[in-house]
Design a protein around this motif. Structure first.
Motif, short mmCIF file in Angstrom:
data_model
loop_
_atom_site.label_atom_id
_atom_site.label_comp_id
_atom_site.label_asym_id
_atom_site.label_seq_id
_atom_site.Cartn_x
_atom_site.Cartn_y
_atom_site.Cartn_z
N ILE A 1 3.40 5.93 -5.66
CA ILE A 1 3.25 5.97 -7.12
C ILE A 1 2.11 6.91 -7.49
O ILE A 1 2.25 7.73 -8.42
CB ILE A 1 3.03 4.55 -7.68
N ARG A 2 1.00 6.83 -6.79
CA ARG A 2 -0.13 7.73 -7.06
C ARG A 2 0.29 9.19 -6.91
O ARG A 2 -0.02 10.03 -7.74
CB ARG A 2 -1.30 7.43 -6.11
N GLU A 3 1.03 9.48 -5.83
CA GLU A 3 1.48 10.85 -5.58
C GLU A 3 2.41 11.33 -6.69
O GLU A 3 2.28 12.46 -7.18
CB GLU A 3 2.18 10.94 -4.23
N HIS A 4 3.35 10.49 -7.09
CA HIS A 4 4.30 10.88 -8.14
C HIS A 4 3.59 11.05 -9.48
O HIS A 4 3.90 11.98 -10.23
CB HIS A 4 5.44 9.86 -8.25
N ALA A 5 2.66 10.17 -9.77
CA ALA A 5 1.89 10.28 -11.01
C ALA A 5 1.12 11.59 -11.03
O ALA A 5 1.11 12.30 -12.05
CB ALA A 5 0.94 9.09 -11.16
N PRO B 1 0.81 -1.23 0.00
CA PRO B 1 0.00 0.00 0.00
C PRO B 1 0.84 1.28 0.00
O PRO B 1 0.50 2.26 -0.66
CB PRO B 1 -0.82 -0.11 1.28
N GLU B 2 1.97 1.26 0.72
CA GLU B 2 2.83 2.44 0.75
C GLU B 2 3.42 2.73 -0.63
O GLU B 2 3.52 3.89 -1.03
CB GLU B 2 3.98 2.25 1.77
N GLN B 3 3.82 1.67 -1.33
CA GLN B 3 4.35 1.86 -2.68
C GLN B 3 3.26 2.41 -3.60
O GLN B 3 3.51 3.32 -4.40
CB GLN B 3 4.87 0.53 -3.26
#
Length: 108
Positions: free
Chosen positions: A18-22, A12-14
Motif C-alpha cells: 500500500i505504501r509503495e502504491h500510494a 506487514p507485506e500488505q
C-alpha cells in the motif's frame, strides 16, 4: 470539517505494498486508502442501483414461491416407465453410470 480517525490492521507485506502504491500515485497512505475506498463504494453503489430492479423481482418471486403450498411427494409408483428412465439417466449423469455404489432409492 473535523476528521475521524479509523484504525486498521494488516499484514506487514500488505502495508508495504500500500505504501509503495500510494507513493507511485503521489499520495500519502491515508489519501490513497480513502481514494481506493471511495472508488470501491461508488462502484458498489452503481452495481446495486443497476441490479436493484432484478433484486426486487427475485425477492418478490421468492416470497411468492414461499407462499405456495408444498406439492405432494412423488413416489416411484407415481412415475411412468419413461419418467423412471429419465430419472435413472439424470442420476447417472450426476453420479456416473459405471459407479459401484447404489443409486439413491435402490437396494444394495
Amino acid at each position: 470539517m473535523a476528521k475521524t480517525r479509523i484504525s486498521i490492521s494488516l499484514d506487514p507485506e500488505q502495508a508495504e505494498r500500500i505504501r509503495e502504491h500510494a507513493e507511485r500515485a503521489g499520495m500519502d497512505v491515508s489519501a490513497y486508502l480513502v481514494n481506493a475506498a471511495t472508488r470501491q463504494m461508488a462502484e458498489t453503489d452503481a452495481l446495486e442501483a443497476q441490479f436493484s430492479r432484478i433484486d426486487a423481482a427475485i425477492a418478490a418471486a421468492e416470497a411468492e414461491a414461499a407462499a405456495l403450498p408444498q406439492p405432494a411427494e412423488v413416489t416411484e409408483d407415481d412415475l411412468t416407465e419413461e419418467e423412471k428412465r429419465q430419472v435413472r439417466e439424470a442420476v447417472d449423469l450426476v453420479y456416473g453410470a459405471d459407479r459401484p455404489a447404489k443409486r439413491p432409492g435402490e437396494a444394495a
